[in-house]
Design an enzyme around this catalytic site. Structure first.
Site, PDB file in Angstrom:
ATOM      1  N   SER A 106       0.818  -1.215   0.000  1.00 19.51           N
ATOM      2  CA  SER A 106       0.000   0.000   0.000  1.00 19.51           C
ATOM      3  C   SER A 106       0.854   1.268   0.000  1.00 19.51           C
ATOM      4  CB  SER A 106      -0.938   0.001   1.209  1.00 19.51           C
ATOM      5  OG  SER A 106      -0.216  -0.217   2.400  1.00 19.51           O
ATOM      6  N   HIS A 137     -40.096  23.140 -11.392  1.00 21.33           N
ATOM      7  CA  HIS A 137     -40.119  22.399 -12.670  1.00 21.33           C
ATOM      8  C   HIS A 137     -39.323  23.122 -13.757  1.00 21.33           C
ATOM      9  CE1 HIS A 137     -43.503  20.141 -10.865  1.00 21.33           C
ATOM     10  NE2 HIS A 137     -43.863  21.326 -10.420  1.00 21.33           N
ATOM     11  N   SER A 149     -12.347  27.709 -26.081  1.00 20.05           N
ATOM     12  CA  SER A 149     -12.426  26.526 -26.931  1.00 20.05           C
ATOM     13  C   SER A 149     -11.285  26.566 -27.930  1.00 20.05           C
ATOM     14  CB  SER A 149     -13.766  26.535 -27.665  1.00 20.05           C
ATOM     15  OG  SER A 149     -13.663  25.821 -28.886  1.00 20.05           O
ATOM     16  N   LYS A 160     -16.033  31.135 -27.604  1.00 19.94           N
ATOM     17  CA  LYS A 160     -16.464  30.388 -26.419  1.00 19.94           C
ATOM     18  C   LYS A 160     -15.803  30.839 -25.123  1.00 19.94           C
ATOM     19  CE  LYS A 160     -18.877  27.190 -26.084  1.00 19.94           C
ATOM     20  NZ  LYS A 160     -18.724  25.812 -26.508  1.00 19.94           N
ATOM     21  N   GLU A 217     -18.431  22.859 -14.195  1.00 19.01           N
ATOM     22  CA  GLU A 217     -18.752  21.532 -14.757  1.00 19.01           C
ATOM     23  C   GLU A 217     -17.924  20.448 -14.071  1.00 19.01           C
ATOM     24  OE1 GLU A 217     -18.790  21.665 -19.251  1.00 19.01           O
ATOM     25  OE2 GLU A 217     -18.512  23.774 -18.785  1.00 19.01           O
TER      26      GLU A 217
HETATM   27  N1  ARG Z   1      -1.251  -1.584   5.106  1.00 25.20           N
HETATM   28  C1  ARG Z   1      -2.192  -2.138   6.027  1.00 25.20           C
HETATM   29  C2  ARG Z   1      -3.520  -1.430   5.866  1.00 25.20           C
HETATM   30  O1  ARG Z   1      -3.533  -0.409   5.303  1.00 25.20           O
HETATM   31  C3  ARG Z   1      -1.713  -1.953   7.425  1.00 25.20           C
HETATM   32  C4  ARG Z   1      -2.245  -2.957   8.392  1.00 25.20           C
HETATM   33  C5  ARG Z   1      -1.721  -4.293   8.064  1.00 25.20           C
HETATM   34  N2  ARG Z   1      -2.058  -5.249   9.069  1.00 25.20           N
HETATM   35  C6  ARG Z   1      -1.956  -6.583   8.844  1.00 25.20           C
HETATM   36  N3  ARG Z   1      -2.290  -7.334   9.809  1.00 25.20           N
HETATM   37  N4  ARG Z   1      -1.597  -7.047   7.670  1.00 25.20           N
HETATM   38  O2  ARG Z   1      -4.548  -1.902   6.276  1.00 25.20           O
END
Ligand code: ARG
Length: 464
Positions: free
Chosen positions: A25, A158, A279, A285, A292
């Site tokens: 992550s 409306h 545009s 334009k 938008e």
């Molecule tokens: N990167 C993980 C998350 O965002 C952190 C927690 C991970 N915990 C685990 N038991 N694998 O959720």
């Protein structure tokens, strides 16, 4: 050389790189870096204070973390996908800095309470910014209202001309919507302002930790009272995503109106050049792109809400890796609303309101028909009967190609002897608007009262 995993002890084989990347992550949770360090600083101080680790160890970890925070602020931290997430990246950077004592930081803690803590810190910070920006947007609407108490425009139902209203009344309607948004975000702070730290993996810990102390050090109002709830609760994020969706819906409605008002057909407002684009092919334009885009971005904010609701549905207690999916949507909605609020406020502050054009468009229409019916009713005719008479007259006028204000007095008196020459003033849109002073109505007096209320609310919310 293969970096050793912080959890590598019980493994004989390592993940293939592409599998590792799937699970990682760090690409997105690096946005939590500063909060992760902040949480660790509180944790290590507590570990030292409670004697779980020695004071010297705590001080050396603390100094290392502070250096990391400086490096982060200077843009010098480099993360490695092999360290999976922000928590293990920070820990491994800390180990590089201070050696194996860094390994004591994770005593009585798990990534499960750690990530939840980071999310609470991030969101709390964001919520204060949102409320602050909303105060500015609300103030902008009140300023516009103040300037345009007597600016008359068509009010619609409306999308048909219904009754004339004041432009201030229209702005104040949005002021009220954004005030409720602001209250929702402020309430959201209460459920965000809770510390999960010390819940550990799920069940708490055998170490004599002090959860109240870490909660205080991080500025939370109190710790979660149940460890399972602490690590698996994402309600505070769902509330945020839901509040963000309602806010975007309000902004999108206003943007839709601004887009209409800019069109050749309405010409009620002109956006400043700084909030419009041209545009590449049509030289004439001037497009309301920013309005938008706010309308368009509403879609992704709704998507983030539905996304997380779906992730959470059926998740057994407690932590499951699914929960890693709580982040991108939250960041995205936070970033989207923060900038959208500013863009909308800037657009409103710099747009030109064409009062004459608004007033004109109430002059050649039948939006004063209710005035005539009310006039008759106020002279004793039952309203239903008055409605019928006026309806017939509108039909007669529209066939003949003129309006109620063009009907000669003789014709009016033929219809009903109770109609006098004062009918023509009553039919003027300025009169129609000014007289609607029932509580919350568009009458000028009522608007002055609403503005007063709004100003009082605004000065209270500035102190939040
Ligand atoms: N990167 C993980 C998350 O965002 C952190 C927690 C991970 N915990 C685990 N038991 N694998 O959720």
């Amino acid at each position: 050389m293969e970096a050793k995993k912080l959890w590598g002890g019980r493994f004989e084989a390592s993940l293939e790189e592409w599998v590792e990347e799937f699970g990682a992550s760090i690409r997105f949770d690096q946005k939590l870096a500063k909060y992760d360090i902040q949480g660790s600083l509180a944790h290590v101080q507590m570990l030292g204070a409670t004697g779980v680790i020695s004071l010297e160890e705590a001080q050396s970890i603390q100094a290392g973390l502070e250096e990391l925070l400086n490096d982060y602020e200077a843009g010098k931290l480099v993360f490695d996908v092999r360290n999976e997430d922000i928590h293990m990246n920070i820990e491994s950077l800390l180990t590089e800095k201070i050696g194996s004592v860094a390994g004591k930081l994770h005593t009585a803690r798990s990534r499960n309470d750690q990530v939840a803590t980071d999310m609470h810190l991030y969101l709390k910070d964001t919520l204060f910014q949102v409320v602050d920006k909303l105060t500015n947007l609300r103030q902008t609407l009140v300023n516009l209202a103040q300037e345009h108490i007597e600016t008359v425009m068509p009010g619609y139902t409306h999308l048909q001309h219904a009754q004339p209203i004041s432009f201030a009344q229209h702005m104040l309607a949005y002021y009220n919507m954004f005030s409720r948004d602001s209250e929702r975000f402020a309430f959201n702070i209460q459920h965000t302002d809770i510390s999960p730290l010390g819940a550990a993996a799920l069940a708490g810990t055998t170490f004599p930790i002090d959860r109240q102390l870490t909660s205080d050090l991080m500025g939370f109002s109190h710790p979660y009272t149940n460890s399972l709830d602490a690590v698996s609760d994402r309600d505070f994020i769902l509330e945020f995503l839901s509040n963000a969706s309602i806010l975007m819906m309000h902004m999108s409605r206003l943007c839709e109106e601004i887009i209409n008002w800019c069109s050749h057909e309405y010409k009620f407002v002109t956006l400043s050049d700084t909030f419009s684009t041209g545009s590449s092919i049509m030289p004439q334009k001037k497009n309301p792109d920013m309005a938008e885009l706010i309308r368009g971005k509403t879609g992704r904010v709704y998507g983030n809400l539905v996304g997380l609701l779906t992730v959470m549905k059926s998740l057994p207690l407690t932590y499951n890796k699914d929960l890693q999916e709580d982040k991108e949507g939250m960041f995205d909605s936070a970033e989207t609303i923060l900038v959208s609020i500013d863009i909308l406020a800037g657009m409103l502050q710099s747009m030109t309101v064409h009062k004459e054009r608004m007033a004109q468009s109430t002059e050649k229409d039948f939006s004063n028909a209710t005035e005539l019916a009310d006039y008759l009713a106020s002279k004793g005719l039952p309203f239903r009967q008055a409605h019928e008479i006026v309806g017939k007259l509108v039909l007669e006028c529209s066939k003949a190609g003129y309006y109620l204000q063009d009907v000669p007095l003789e014709r009016y008196q033929e219809i009903s002897s109770i109609i006098g020459p004062d009918i023509y003033t009553a039919l003027e849109s300025q009169t129609a608007v000014s007289r609607r002073n029932s509580l919350g109505g568009t009458g000028f007096e009522s608007i002055r009262w609403q503005i007063q209320q709004a100003k009082e609310q605004l000065s209270a919310s500035k102190g939040l």
